[in-house]
Enzyme design. Structure first.
Site, PDB file in Angstrom:
ATOM      1  N   LYS A  67      12.936  22.120  47.330  1.00  0.00           N
ATOM      2  CA  LYS A  67      13.427  23.316  46.633  1.00  0.00           C
ATOM      3  C   LYS A  67      14.630  23.940  47.341  1.00  0.00           C
ATOM      4  O   LYS A  67      15.298  24.796  46.761  1.00  0.00           O
ATOM      5  CB  LYS A  67      12.307  24.347  46.459  1.00  0.00           C
TER       6      LYS A  67
ATOM      7  N   CYS B  37      20.419  29.967  44.490  1.00  0.00           N
ATOM      8  CA  CYS B  37      19.627  31.138  44.869  1.00  0.00           C
ATOM      9  C   CYS B  37      20.108  32.398  44.156  1.00  0.00           C
ATOM     10  O   CYS B  37      19.570  33.469  44.363  1.00  0.00           O
ATOM     11  CB  CYS B  37      19.674  31.341  46.383  1.00  0.00           C
TER      12      CYS B  37
ATOM     13  N   ARG C 104      15.460  21.289  60.231  1.00  0.00           N
ATOM     14  CA  ARG C 104      15.544  22.656  60.723  1.00  0.00           C
ATOM     15  C   ARG C 104      14.449  22.851  61.779  1.00  0.00           C
ATOM     16  O   ARG C 104      13.541  22.029  61.908  1.00  0.00           O
ATOM     17  CB  ARG C 104      15.355  23.649  59.575  1.00  0.00           C
TER      18      ARG C 104
ATOM     19  N   ARG D 196      12.911  38.470  54.209  1.00  0.00           N
ATOM     20  CA  ARG D 196      13.243  37.158  54.755  1.00  0.00           C
ATOM     21  C   ARG D 196      12.634  36.941  56.133  1.00  0.00           C
ATOM     22  O   ARG D 196      12.022  37.825  56.709  1.00  0.00           O
ATOM     23  CB  ARG D 196      14.768  36.986  54.788  1.00  0.00           C
ATOM     24  N   GLY D 197      12.839  35.710  56.658  1.00  0.00           N
ATOM     25  CA  GLY D 197      12.240  35.320  57.923  1.00  0.00           C
ATOM     26  C   GLY D 197      11.325  34.132  57.712  1.00  0.00           C
ATOM     27  O   GLY D 197      11.003  33.773  56.579  1.00  0.00           O
ATOM     28  N   ASN D 198      10.924  33.486  58.814  1.00  0.00           N
ATOM     29  CA  ASN D 198      10.023  32.345  58.651  1.00  0.00           C
ATOM     30  C   ASN D 198       8.632  32.816  58.222  1.00  0.00           C
ATOM     31  O   ASN D 198       8.361  34.024  58.172  1.00  0.00           O
ATOM     32  CB  ASN D 198       9.968  31.504  59.934  1.00  0.00           C
ATOM     33  N   VAL D 199       7.776  31.881  57.909  1.00  0.00           N
ATOM     34  CA  VAL D 199       6.459  32.219  57.368  1.00  0.00           C
ATOM     35  C   VAL D 199       5.693  33.145  58.307  1.00  0.00           C
ATOM     36  O   VAL D 199       5.120  34.158  57.888  1.00  0.00           O
ATOM     37  CB  VAL D 199       5.641  30.933  57.095  1.00  0.00           C
TER      38      VAL D 199
ATOM     39  N   LEU E 161      14.497  35.061  44.457  1.00  0.00           N
ATOM     40  CA  LEU E 161      14.828  35.772  43.225  1.00  0.00           C
ATOM     41  C   LEU E 161      13.880  35.390  42.098  1.00  0.00           C
ATOM     42  O   LEU E 161      13.574  36.206  41.235  1.00  0.00           O
ATOM     43  CB  LEU E 161      16.266  35.487  42.815  1.00  0.00           C
ATOM     44  N   ARG E 162      13.438  34.127  42.082  1.00  0.00           N
ATOM     45  CA  ARG E 162      12.471  33.708  41.063  1.00  0.00           C
ATOM     46  C   ARG E 162      11.186  34.502  41.185  1.00  0.00           C
ATOM     47  O   ARG E 162      10.678  35.054  40.193  1.00  0.00           O
ATOM     48  CB  ARG E 162      12.180  32.204  41.200  1.00  0.00           C
TER      49      ARG E 162
ATOM     50  N   ALA F  17      11.655  36.728  49.415  1.00  0.00           N
ATOM     51  CA  ALA F  17      13.043  36.308  49.583  1.00  0.00           C
ATOM     52  C   ALA F  17      13.550  35.561  48.355  1.00  0.00           C
ATOM     53  O   ALA F  17      14.743  35.287  48.248  1.00  0.00           O
ATOM     54  CB  ALA F  17      13.156  35.405  50.805  1.00  0.00           C
TER      55      ALA F  17
ATOM     56  N   ARG G 209       7.033  36.701  58.252  1.00  0.00           N
ATOM     57  CA  ARG G 209       6.683  37.412  57.010  1.00  0.00           C
ATOM     58  C   ARG G 209       5.229  37.877  57.040  1.00  0.00           C
ATOM     59  O   ARG G 209       4.909  38.978  56.590  1.00  0.00           O
ATOM     60  CB  ARG G 209       6.930  36.505  55.798  1.00  0.00           C
TER      61      ARG G 209
END
Length: 307
Positions: free
Chosen positions: A85, A244, A11, A151-154, A132-133, A130, A157
């Site tokens: 993950k 997810c 990615r 959400r979004g990249n690091v 659920l855990r 982002a 965020r």
């Protein structure tokens, strides 16, 4: 040296590229190869394009791997680098996880300008995640907090946190360290009270089954202890049909010839959880992980995971 560079699929986020570069650098060192022996191919996935909805609403984990796996199956790339993950437990026919790099820190990092720890946040504070855990575990520890999908990249965020969109967020400590952003962390959360996601902190490499040239290349950087832990964790996840859409946590550790796995499943609102521990010889890591998954599924009863 081969005439064509080895093509590494990844990615395009800063973290994904950092992981691809780490893989390339380890291969360069292991085989005495120059940088130009490798070519990094950036592939945009559905998960990168869809940012306005929770992953659970649009298909789960495979959104971060499908397009990359298509490129692998078509021969456009030679192998792919993933965050473990993000990997579904069932892979497309013809593909396998062929190597793991040494695992980084597995813990979650708490980041906030408002408090030192999650427990110190003021009542009613807003936490963005982002995962659920993470959402479920935050609600389990602090049911008074408001938890929102984030959400979004690091980098994005962290920008939204600075803008005051949320009061706090949680991110994988390993990813922040790989990006050189360890200094943004307010505190690191103990894994005993906040169990990480299956595969957190581990980089995995996916390749075509039977590709002996790539298999030999990757064997030199494969980390067997990480592979044993991930074998147990992914077997646990597979029995729970984890994606997810389900708050699931799991972490395996190896000591001598023994692997120990702790697993946890939660309701999305954190109101109920089931957890357990198993221990086995490393040769039985997969069977042990599956056994724990089946035990938690039985304890939870029909409908728990479907919720």
């Amino acid at each position: 040296m081969q005439s064509k560079p080895v093509r590494i699929g990844t990615r395009g986020s800063a973290l994904a590229l950092a992981q691809a570069h780490e893989t390339r650098d380890r291969l360069m060192k292991a085989h005495g190869l120059p940088e130009e022996a490798f070519q990094i191919a950036i592939i945009k996935t559905s998960g990168d394009r869809i940012l306005d909805r929770a992953l659970s609403e649009v298909g789960g984990k495979g959104l971060f791997t499908k397009e990359i796996e298509d490129a692998l199956l078509s021969g456009d790339i030679d192998f792919a680098v993933h965050s473990s993950k993000d990997m579904p437990t069932l892979l497309p026919d013809g593909l396998e996880i062929s190597a793991f790099l040494p695992r980084e820190d597995v813990r979650d990092a708490f980041i906030s300008p408002k408090a030192t720890t999650l427990l110190d946040l003021p009542q009613g504070a807003v936490v963005g995640s982002a995962s659920l855990r993470r959402q479920a575990m935050v609600k389990r520890l602090r049911p008074d907090l408001e938890v929102v999908t984030y959400r979004g990249n690091v980098q994005r965020r962290l920008e939204k946190l600075a803008e005051g969109v949320v009061d706090a967020t949680l991110l994988a400590y390993a990813g922040l360290k790989r990006l050189g952003l360890g200094d943004v962390v307010t505190s690191v959360i103990d894994e005993d009270s906040f169990l990480p996601a299956v595969g957190q902190g581990a980089i995995c490499i996916e390749s075509r089954i039977g590709d002996e040239r790539i298999g030999a290349l990757l064997a030199a950087i494969h980390h067997e202890e990480t592979a044993i832990c991930l074998t147990a964790e992914r077997a646990f996840l597979r029995e729970l049909d984890g994606s997810c859409r389900t708050p699931i946590a799991g972490l395996a550790r190896v000591a001598d010839s023994t692997v120990t796995l702790r697993g946890l499943i939660l309701k999305p609102d954190g109101s109920l959880c089931h957890e357990g521990v198993r221990e086995a010889n490393i040769a039985d890591a997969a069977a042990m992980g599956a056994d724990l998954g089946l035990a938690l599924k039985a304890a939870a009863g029909p409908g728990f995971l479907a919720e």
